[in-house]
Design a protein around this motif. Structure first.
Motif, PDB file in Angstrom:
ATOM      1  N   GLU A  25       0.819  -1.202   0.000  1.00  0.00           N
ATOM      2  CA  GLU A  25       0.000   0.000   0.000  1.00  0.00           C
ATOM      3  C   GLU A  25       0.853   1.252   0.000  1.00  0.00           C
ATOM      4  O   GLU A  25       0.478   2.278  -0.549  1.00  0.00           O
ATOM      5  CB  GLU A  25      -0.919  -0.044   1.220  1.00  0.00           C
ATOM      6  N   GLU A  26       2.024   1.189   0.629  1.00  0.00           N
ATOM      7  CA  GLU A  26       2.890   2.360   0.701  1.00  0.00           C
ATOM      8  C   GLU A  26       3.476   2.695  -0.665  1.00  0.00           C
ATOM      9  O   GLU A  26       3.844   3.835  -0.921  1.00  0.00           O
ATOM     10  CB  GLU A  26       4.019   2.098   1.697  1.00  0.00           C
ATOM     11  N   THR A  27       3.568   1.698  -1.561  1.00  0.00           N
ATOM     12  CA  THR A  27       4.214   1.948  -2.851  1.00  0.00           C
ATOM     13  C   THR A  27       3.234   2.464  -3.899  1.00  0.00           C
ATOM     14  O   THR A  27       3.615   2.648  -5.030  1.00  0.00           O
ATOM     15  CB  THR A  27       4.859   0.646  -3.359  1.00  0.00           C
ATOM     16  N   ARG A  28       1.984   2.667  -3.535  1.00  0.00           N
ATOM     17  CA  ARG A  28       1.040   3.191  -4.507  1.00  0.00           C
ATOM     18  C   ARG A  28       1.386   4.632  -4.857  1.00  0.00           C
ATOM     19  O   ARG A  28       1.756   5.412  -3.988  1.00  0.00           O
ATOM     20  CB  ARG A  28      -0.393   3.138  -3.966  1.00  0.00           C
ATOM     21  N   THR A  29       1.237   4.933  -6.117  1.00  0.00           N
ATOM     22  CA  THR A  29       1.503   6.300  -6.560  1.00  0.00           C
ATOM     23  C   THR A  29       0.334   7.200  -6.181  1.00  0.00           C
ATOM     24  O   THR A  29      -0.786   6.727  -5.943  1.00  0.00           O
ATOM     25  CB  THR A  29       1.697   6.335  -8.085  1.00  0.00           C
ATOM     26  N   PRO A  30       0.548   8.529  -6.122  1.00  0.00           N
ATOM     27  CA  PRO A  30      -0.576   9.438  -5.834  1.00  0.00           C
ATOM     28  C   PRO A  30      -1.718   9.303  -6.832  1.00  0.00           C
ATOM     29  O   PRO A  30      -2.883   9.431  -6.470  1.00  0.00           O
ATOM     30  CB  PRO A  30       0.082  10.824  -5.914  1.00  0.00           C
ATOM     31  N   GLU A  31      -1.379   9.046  -8.127  1.00  0.00           N
ATOM     32  CA  GLU A  31      -2.436   8.883  -9.113  1.00  0.00           C
ATOM     33  C   GLU A  31      -3.308   7.671  -8.798  1.00  0.00           C
ATOM     34  O   GLU A  31      -4.532   7.727  -8.892  1.00  0.00           O
ATOM     35  CB  GLU A  31      -1.829   8.734 -10.517  1.00  0.00           C
ATOM     36  N   GLU A  32      -2.673   6.559  -8.385  1.00  0.00           N
ATOM     37  CA  GLU A  32      -3.430   5.357  -8.072  1.00  0.00           C
ATOM     38  C   GLU A  32      -4.323   5.576  -6.860  1.00  0.00           C
ATOM     39  O   GLU A  32      -5.485   5.157  -6.840  1.00  0.00           O
ATOM     40  CB  GLU A  32      -2.471   4.195  -7.826  1.00  0.00           C
ATOM     41  N   LEU A  33      -3.792   6.251  -5.840  1.00  0.00           N
ATOM     42  CA  LEU A  33      -4.597   6.517  -4.654  1.00  0.00           C
ATOM     43  C   LEU A  33      -5.776   7.415  -4.988  1.00  0.00           C
ATOM     44  O   LEU A  33      -6.867   7.273  -4.440  1.00  0.00           O
ATOM     45  CB  LEU A  33      -3.722   7.176  -3.575  1.00  0.00           C
ATOM     46  N   THR A  34      -5.577   8.348  -5.908  1.00  0.00           N
ATOM     47  CA  THR A  34      -6.667   9.235  -6.315  1.00  0.00           C
ATOM     48  C   THR A  34      -7.752   8.453  -7.034  1.00  0.00           C
ATOM     49  O   THR A  34      -8.945   8.627  -6.769  1.00  0.00           O
ATOM     50  CB  THR A  34      -6.130  10.347  -7.234  1.00  0.00           C
ATOM     51  N   ILE A  35      -7.349   7.586  -7.949  1.00  0.00           N
ATOM     52  CA  ILE A  35      -8.321   6.802  -8.700  1.00  0.00           C
ATOM     53  C   ILE A  35      -9.094   5.875  -7.772  1.00  0.00           C
ATOM     54  O   ILE A  35     -10.302   5.688  -7.918  1.00  0.00           O
ATOM     55  CB  ILE A  35      -7.604   5.993  -9.796  1.00  0.00           C
ATOM     56  N   LEU A  36      -8.420   5.302  -6.799  1.00  0.00           N
ATOM     57  CA  LEU A  36      -9.076   4.402  -5.862  1.00  0.00           C
ATOM     58  C   LEU A  36      -9.916   5.141  -4.838  1.00  0.00           C
ATOM     59  O   LEU A  36     -10.567   4.527  -4.003  1.00  0.00           O
ATOM     60  CB  LEU A  36      -8.012   3.543  -5.140  1.00  0.00           C
ATOM     61  N   LEU A  47      -7.269  12.789 -14.321  1.00  0.00           N
ATOM     62  CA  LEU A  47      -7.749  11.430 -14.141  1.00  0.00           C
ATOM     63  C   LEU A  47      -9.262  11.381 -14.279  1.00  0.00           C
ATOM     64  O   LEU A  47      -9.928  12.417 -14.177  1.00  0.00           O
ATOM     65  CB  LEU A  47      -7.329  10.910 -12.758  1.00  0.00           C
ATOM     66  N   PRO A  48      -9.838  10.210 -14.555  1.00  0.00           N
ATOM     67  CA  PRO A  48     -11.296  10.112 -14.695  1.00  0.00           C
ATOM     68  C   PRO A  48     -12.019  10.592 -13.449  1.00  0.00           C
ATOM     69  O   PRO A  48     -11.670  10.219 -12.328  1.00  0.00           O
ATOM     70  CB  PRO A  48     -11.528   8.612 -14.930  1.00  0.00           C
ATOM     71  N   ARG A  49     -13.017  11.428 -13.670  1.00  0.00           N
ATOM     72  CA  ARG A  49     -13.784  11.982 -12.569  1.00  0.00           C
ATOM     73  C   ARG A  49     -14.983  11.096 -12.255  1.00  0.00           C
ATOM     74  O   ARG A  49     -15.533  10.439 -13.132  1.00  0.00           O
ATOM     75  CB  ARG A  49     -14.260  13.392 -12.925  1.00  0.00           C
ATOM     76  N   LYS A  50     -15.387  11.124 -10.975  1.00  0.00           N
ATOM     77  CA  LYS A  50     -16.503  10.294 -10.547  1.00  0.00           C
ATOM     78  C   LYS A  50     -17.847  11.016 -10.646  1.00  0.00           C
ATOM     79  O   LYS A  50     -18.881  10.394 -10.442  1.00  0.00           O
ATOM     80  CB  LYS A  50     -16.286   9.835  -9.103  1.00  0.00           C
ATOM     81  N   ASP A  51     -17.834  12.324 -10.923  1.00  0.00           N
ATOM     82  CA  ASP A  51     -19.080  13.073 -10.910  1.00  0.00           C
ATOM     83  C   ASP A  51     -19.825  13.002 -12.234  1.00  0.00           C
ATOM     84  O   ASP A  51     -20.914  13.551 -12.360  1.00  0.00           O
ATOM     85  CB  ASP A  51     -18.830  14.534 -10.534  1.00  0.00           C
ATOM     86  N   TYR A  52     -19.247  12.362 -13.248  1.00  0.00           N
ATOM     87  CA  TYR A  52     -19.972  12.164 -14.503  1.00  0.00           C
ATOM     88  C   TYR A  52     -20.978  11.035 -14.323  1.00  0.00           C
ATOM     89  O   TYR A  52     -20.641   9.956 -13.841  1.00  0.00           O
ATOM     90  CB  TYR A  52     -19.017  11.828 -15.644  1.00  0.00           C
ATOM     91  N   GLU A  53     -22.205  11.280 -14.741  1.00  0.00           N
ATOM     92  CA  GLU A  53     -23.236  10.257 -14.660  1.00  0.00           C
ATOM     93  C   GLU A  53     -23.217   9.382 -15.915  1.00  0.00           C
ATOM     94  O   GLU A  53     -22.790   9.817 -16.978  1.00  0.00           O
ATOM     95  CB  GLU A  53     -24.619  10.896 -14.514  1.00  0.00           C
ATOM     96  N   SER A  54     -23.703   8.161 -15.757  1.00  0.00           N
ATOM     97  CA  SER A  54     -23.831   7.250 -16.884  1.00  0.00           C
ATOM     98  C   SER A  54     -25.266   7.280 -17.386  1.00  0.00           C
ATOM     99  O   SER A  54     -26.190   7.680 -16.669  1.00  0.00           O
ATOM    100  CB  SER A  54     -23.446   5.830 -16.476  1.00  0.00           C
ATOM    101  N   LEU A  55     -25.443   6.848 -18.613  1.00  0.00           N
ATOM    102  CA  LEU A  55     -26.764   6.770 -19.221  1.00  0.00           C
ATOM    103  C   LEU A  55     -27.329   5.361 -19.045  1.00  0.00           C
ATOM    104  O   LEU A  55     -26.576   4.382 -18.985  1.00  0.00           O
ATOM    105  CB  LEU A  55     -26.679   7.125 -20.702  1.00  0.00           C
ATOM    106  N   VAL A 585     -13.422  12.445 -18.506  1.00  0.00           N
ATOM    107  CA  VAL A 585     -14.617  11.649 -18.801  1.00  0.00           C
ATOM    108  C   VAL A 585     -14.256  10.166 -18.741  1.00  0.00           C
ATOM    109  O   VAL A 585     -13.310   9.733 -19.401  1.00  0.00           O
ATOM    110  CB  VAL A 585     -15.175  12.004 -20.192  1.00  0.00           C
ATOM    111  N   PRO A 586     -14.993   9.373 -17.971  1.00  0.00           N
ATOM    112  CA  PRO A 586     -14.659   7.943 -17.843  1.00  0.00           C
ATOM    113  C   PRO A 586     -15.148   7.131 -19.039  1.00  0.00           C
ATOM    114  O   PRO A 586     -16.070   6.320 -18.948  1.00  0.00           O
ATOM    115  CB  PRO A 586     -15.378   7.535 -16.557  1.00  0.00           C
ATOM    116  N   VAL A 587     -14.521   7.335 -20.173  1.00  0.00           N
ATOM    117  CA  VAL A 587     -14.883   6.614 -21.392  1.00  0.00           C
ATOM    118  C   VAL A 587     -14.249   5.227 -21.373  1.00  0.00           C
ATOM    119  O   VAL A 587     -13.085   5.075 -21.000  1.00  0.00           O
ATOM    120  CB  VAL A 587     -14.437   7.411 -22.637  1.00  0.00           C
ATOM    121  N   LEU A 588     -15.006   4.241 -21.790  1.00  0.00           N
ATOM    122  CA  LEU A 588     -14.506   2.869 -21.839  1.00  0.00           C
ATOM    123  C   LEU A 588     -13.932   2.575 -23.219  1.00  0.00           C
ATOM    124  O   LEU A 588     -14.538   2.909 -24.231  1.00  0.00           O
ATOM    125  CB  LEU A 588     -15.633   1.881 -21.527  1.00  0.00           C
ATOM    126  N   GLU A 589     -12.768   1.947 -23.239  1.00  0.00           N
ATOM    127  CA  GLU A 589     -12.141   1.585 -24.501  1.00  0.00           C
ATOM    128  C   GLU A 589     -12.905   0.425 -25.138  1.00  0.00           C
ATOM    129  O   GLU A 589     -13.861  -0.113 -24.580  1.00  0.00           O
ATOM    130  CB  GLU A 589     -10.676   1.205 -24.258  1.00  0.00           C
TER     131      GLU A 589
END
Length: 870
Positions: A25-36, A47-55, A585-589
């Motif tokens: 857990e200590e080796t996680r990068t700040p980006e990973e902690l933000t996403i999690l 990074l992908p934001r959580k406030d976007y709603e899905s359809l 935007v959390p777009v899926l590939e």
């Protein structure tokens, strides 16, 4: 989750174990902690934001929907299909008329501007008052750009091309305001002034966005901008139907822009829609055809006075590529040229990658330093870009242009659009008779006319002029894309690439003495650069073929685009994908990497659930809806061994037992569990509500009326739901993760609708006495359902009970905890899901998966969290 808790307990019990177990857990990068969701983003990366709603593309097969299906016969099905086809045709015609409106006023404004400035330059060349000509050009351009910027201030979503937003929408992400009528008005009007303002933008990208808005709004027959306009039209009241019409509208926008209906259909399939079906293909093609021929009919009649001649299929026409009559040695292209086309594709990919890289840096700078400031700063930036572009155009035409001889026009392709001759667009600025200024010819013309000059002008352009023009246009177009005006990127990229291709042709023709057709190399250069920027393949190939009306160009264009895409992909993504990423935007590939199958559904799911019971009190539903931000809730019952000890005589409990042989905890315990669930989400805006109110609120008894507390404390944003003692101090591990039998999924909008319409029954009554809502009543407020905070609590009886079982989706798609990520991803993306419950073998829900849990960044962070290297 259990593994993490056990690890933490071991860490607390032994220092040595703590150092060993917690090292990952200590080796996680700040980006990973933000996403999690553990810390906020403090890095430069977006990074992908959580406030976007899905359809909600998946249908809710509830009892009201089943009742509608039972009442449908073959006549109603045919009527429904006829109405759908009529809507598709109406969308195509409307998009064609929008294209006609944009084209007419752009040409009008630019004709006025260039005629005034050209007359002034001719007068001032001898008199030495060119400074006045510059001021006139600045006045025109700055005025037009100011109007476009103000329109974007009214609706910020109208900025840019709109293709990233529409691509995100069709991927399943709801971007606020992206398909509103106000956005359409600002977009369609603003692009007139953006293009007429002389900055290096095109109108083709905004046409795609405008077409998508027409497709989204026209079948609804209502608008939030004009609330009084609301017709009783019960069809197409779902995100699934709207998605199909948006796909058709976007394809119609491409078709109207380039006169390429097949290319528009493929564009919607390749770049837009993430979810496609066979029946939609024919409807989208028909919509594209309708848009193309509507625009063609009116433009041909207005420009040629020959109604029904269909001579101008799109806003941008490349003209006819044909060798000079009598020149038997001329060929459009040969097999030897393919080698040069491949090299041009490599160079185009490199130039496109560099363009995207520089534009990404500029966009990040805007996000960090310009957007947080006052809105007028964005207007000032747009005006600065306009002023610098005008100065560069004027200075380059005066100082860097060369005088070239005017050659005799050929017998073919002498018209651009309307009745203009191609030689009528050459500019003689500062040159003697029978010569023209090659730099001014490229800069002091509409971009479509400049493209025609590079494709078809027999006169030569100096290699120095082409190199300087390419460099200036390249840098200014990169700076321009992203400013707060409606702007497209297709035409600037085509013009920049055409200059590159014409430069290559000049070198091969003059320096090496090769017999080549310069127009072909200009077209291939345009394709190479545009492909290197946007990374499109199939749809762009067909668009260019349809625009040139020359099928023999299919092979060289396809090879060039493939090479350009492969080269550019070695460095970064396409420009539209980059801007989607910058917006968070959390777009899926399209698919996940093979390494992701090292994870299972249990590794990425959200285990902390907020759920409702089949029979739930009004006060409990209000508490859930007002203190959480989730858009769907599992409907569950609890499995307890000591069922007989829990509120045996309560009528509410007996209703739930009747639905499923189980029991529920007391209301106080239920509130404690929901409060604890809120606390577990650090990204929630309500994460501190319980802590704050537990300090200020007095202890409440278990049976106290929570809804009455809400009414008495209206000044507080949320009710007091938290006991004095934290549940973490009294709940055991087994109580935290007690088994929950899963029965279905119900949406927030459905619960709010039930509360507003008073769908409930009293404690001393049967659930059969509860009012029933029809499917039309459930979807009446689509797409903007009422908010729970607009609910008048004085009209509710907190002791009433709501039976949610008729309105829930009893058969949503589910996965097992052991399902591999590739299977989860394919199911979620292909079916267009918004929520995916994770249910174990005995029917107990253990978690839920949403779009954020399947983004590439989240999956990579989870892989690294489990010490797995990609």
């Amino acid at each position: 989750m259990q593994h993490d808790i056990i690890t933490k307990m071991a860490c607390c019990g032994n220092c040595f174990c703590c150092q060993c177990c917690c090292r990952g857990e200590e080796t996680r990068t700040p980006e990973e902690l933000t996403i999690l969701g553990e810390i906020r983003d403090e890095e430069d990366e977006i990074l992908p934001r959580k406030d976007y709603e899905s359809l909600d593309y998946d249908r809710c097969i509830s009892e009201p929907y089943v009742e509608v299906l039972e009442g449908i016969d073959s006549k109603k099905i045919k009527k429904y299909e006829v109405v759908r086809w009529m809507m598709v045709f109406l969308i195509g015609v409307t998009v064609g008329l929008v294209g006609l409106f944009v084209d007419f006023f752009v040409r009008l404004f630019m004709k006025i501007k260039f005629s005034v400035v050209a007359d002034s330059i001719e007068r001032c060349t001898d008199k030495g008052c060119l400074f006045l000509s510059l001021l006139e050009l600045l006045a025109f351009n700055i005025t037009f750009i100011f109007i476009a910027s103000v329109l974007v201030l009214i609706e910020p979503v109208a900025a840019g091309s709109g293709i990233p937003e529409i691509k995100s929408y069709l991927n399943g992400v709801k971007i606020p305001g992206v398909v509103r009528l106000r956005t359409f008005l600002c977009k369609a009007t603003g692009v007139l002034f953006s293009v007429a303002g002389g900055i290096f933008v095109g109108k083709e990208g905004p046409m795609i966005h405008s077409g998508a808005i027409v497709g989204a709004g026209l079948p609804q027959f209502q608008s939030i901008t004009f609330k009084r306009i609301k017709l009783d039209f019960p069809y197409f009241r779902s995100d699934r139907d709207k998605r199909d019409f948006v796909s058709a509208g976007a394809a119609a926008g491409v078709a109207a822009a380039f006169g390429a209906p097949i290319g528009g259909t493929l564009f919607s399939l390749e770049e837009g829609s993430s979810f496609w079906n066979q029946a939609l293909t024919w409807k989208v093609l028909f919509c594209s055809m309708s848009a193309t021929f509507t625009l063609n009919f009116f433009r041909s009649g207005i420009n040629f006075s020959k109604w029904g001649s269909f001579q101008l299929p799109g806003l941008l026409n490349f003209g006819e590529f044909k060798c000079t009559d009598g020149d038997k040695t001329c060929h459009l292209w040969t097999a030897v040229d393919l080698a040069f086309f491949v090299l041009m594709g490599v160079v185009g990919g490199l130039l496109g990658a560099l363009f995207n890289c520089m534009n990404k840096i500029l966009s990040k700078y805007r996000i960090k330093h310009i957007h947080p400031k006052a809105k007028f700063i964005r207007v000032l930036e747009s005006l600065l870009v306009s002023m610098m572009t005008t100065l560069v155009i004027f200075a380059a035409s005066i100082l860097l242009g060369e005088c070239r001889d005017v050659l005799t026009p050929t017998t073919h392709n002498t018209t651009l659009s309307g009745s203009e001759d191609i030689n009528s667009t050459i500019r003689q600025f500062f040159c003697s008779n029978q010569t023209y200024n090659d730099m001014a010819t490229l800069f002091f013309n509409p971009q479509e006319a400049a493209i025609h000059q590079l494709f078809h002008q027999n006169g030569t352009f100096s290699p120095v002029t082409l190199a300087i023009f390419f460099l200036l246009y390249y840098l200014l177009a990169c700076w321009t894309y992203g400013v707060s005006v409606p702007s497209g990127l297709f035409v600037p990229s085509l013009l920049c690439g055409a200059a590159f291709g014409r430069l290559v042709a000049n070198i091969l023709k003059v320096k090496l003495g090769m017999h080549i057709y310069s127009g072909t190399f200009a077209l291939i250069g345009a394709a190479a650069f545009l492909g290197g920027v946007v990374r499109m393949t199939i749809s762009l190939t067909v668009i260019l073929i349809e625009s040139t009306n020359e099928i023999t160009y299919g092979l060289p264009i396809m090879i060039t685009l493939m090479v350009a895409k492969w080269t550019g992909d070695c460095f970064n993504k396409g420009i539209y994908d980059i801007h989607i990423q910058l917006k968070g935007v959390p777009v899926l590939e399209w698919e996940t990497e093979v390494e992701m199958d090292k994870l299972t559904a249990s590794d990425i799911m959200e285990p902390n659930l907020t759920y409702v019971y089949p029979h739930t009190r009004v006060q409990s539903l209000v508490s859930i809806l007002r203190t959480t931000f989730y858009h769907a809730f599992p409907v569950v019952t609890e499995n307890r061994k000591n069922e007989q000890d829990f509120m045996k005589g309560n009528f509410l409990i007996s209703n739930n037992i009747r639905f499923k042989k189980s029991s529920v905890v007391s209301r106080a315990g239920e509130q404690r569990r929901r409060c604890q669930s809120m606390k577990s989400y650090p990204s929630s805006e309500l994460r501190n509500v319980c802590d704050e109110q537990s300090i200020t609120a007095e202890p409440t008894e278990e049976g106290e009326d929570i809804l009455q507390q809400m009414l008495e404390r209206r000044h507080a944003p949320y009710p007091n739901l938290c006991p004095d003692q934290s549940p973490s101090e009294e709940w055991t591990m087994e109580e935290r993760f007690r088994p929950l039998t899963f029965h279905g999924l119900i949406l927030r909008s459905q619960l709010v609708n039930l509360l507003i319409r008073g769908v409930c029954y009293a404690e001393n009554q049967s659930s059969a006495t509860q009012p029933r809502l029809s499917y039309a009543e459930m979807t009446e407020d689509y797409p903007r359902y009422p908010d729970i905070h607009d609910l008048d609590l004085t009209l509710l009886n907190p002791r009433m009970i709501v039976d949610v079982t008729p309105y829930m989706n009893p058969c949503p798609y589910t996965v097992s905890p052991n399902t591999r990520i590739s299977q989860v991803f394919n199911l979620f993306r292909t079916m267009g899901l918004r929520h995916l419950p994770v249910v174990n073998a005995v029917g107990e829900i253990v978690g839920i998966i949403t779009r954020h849990n399947l983004t590439h960044e989240f999956l990579v962070a989870k892989l690294r969290q489990h010490s797995i290297t990609i």
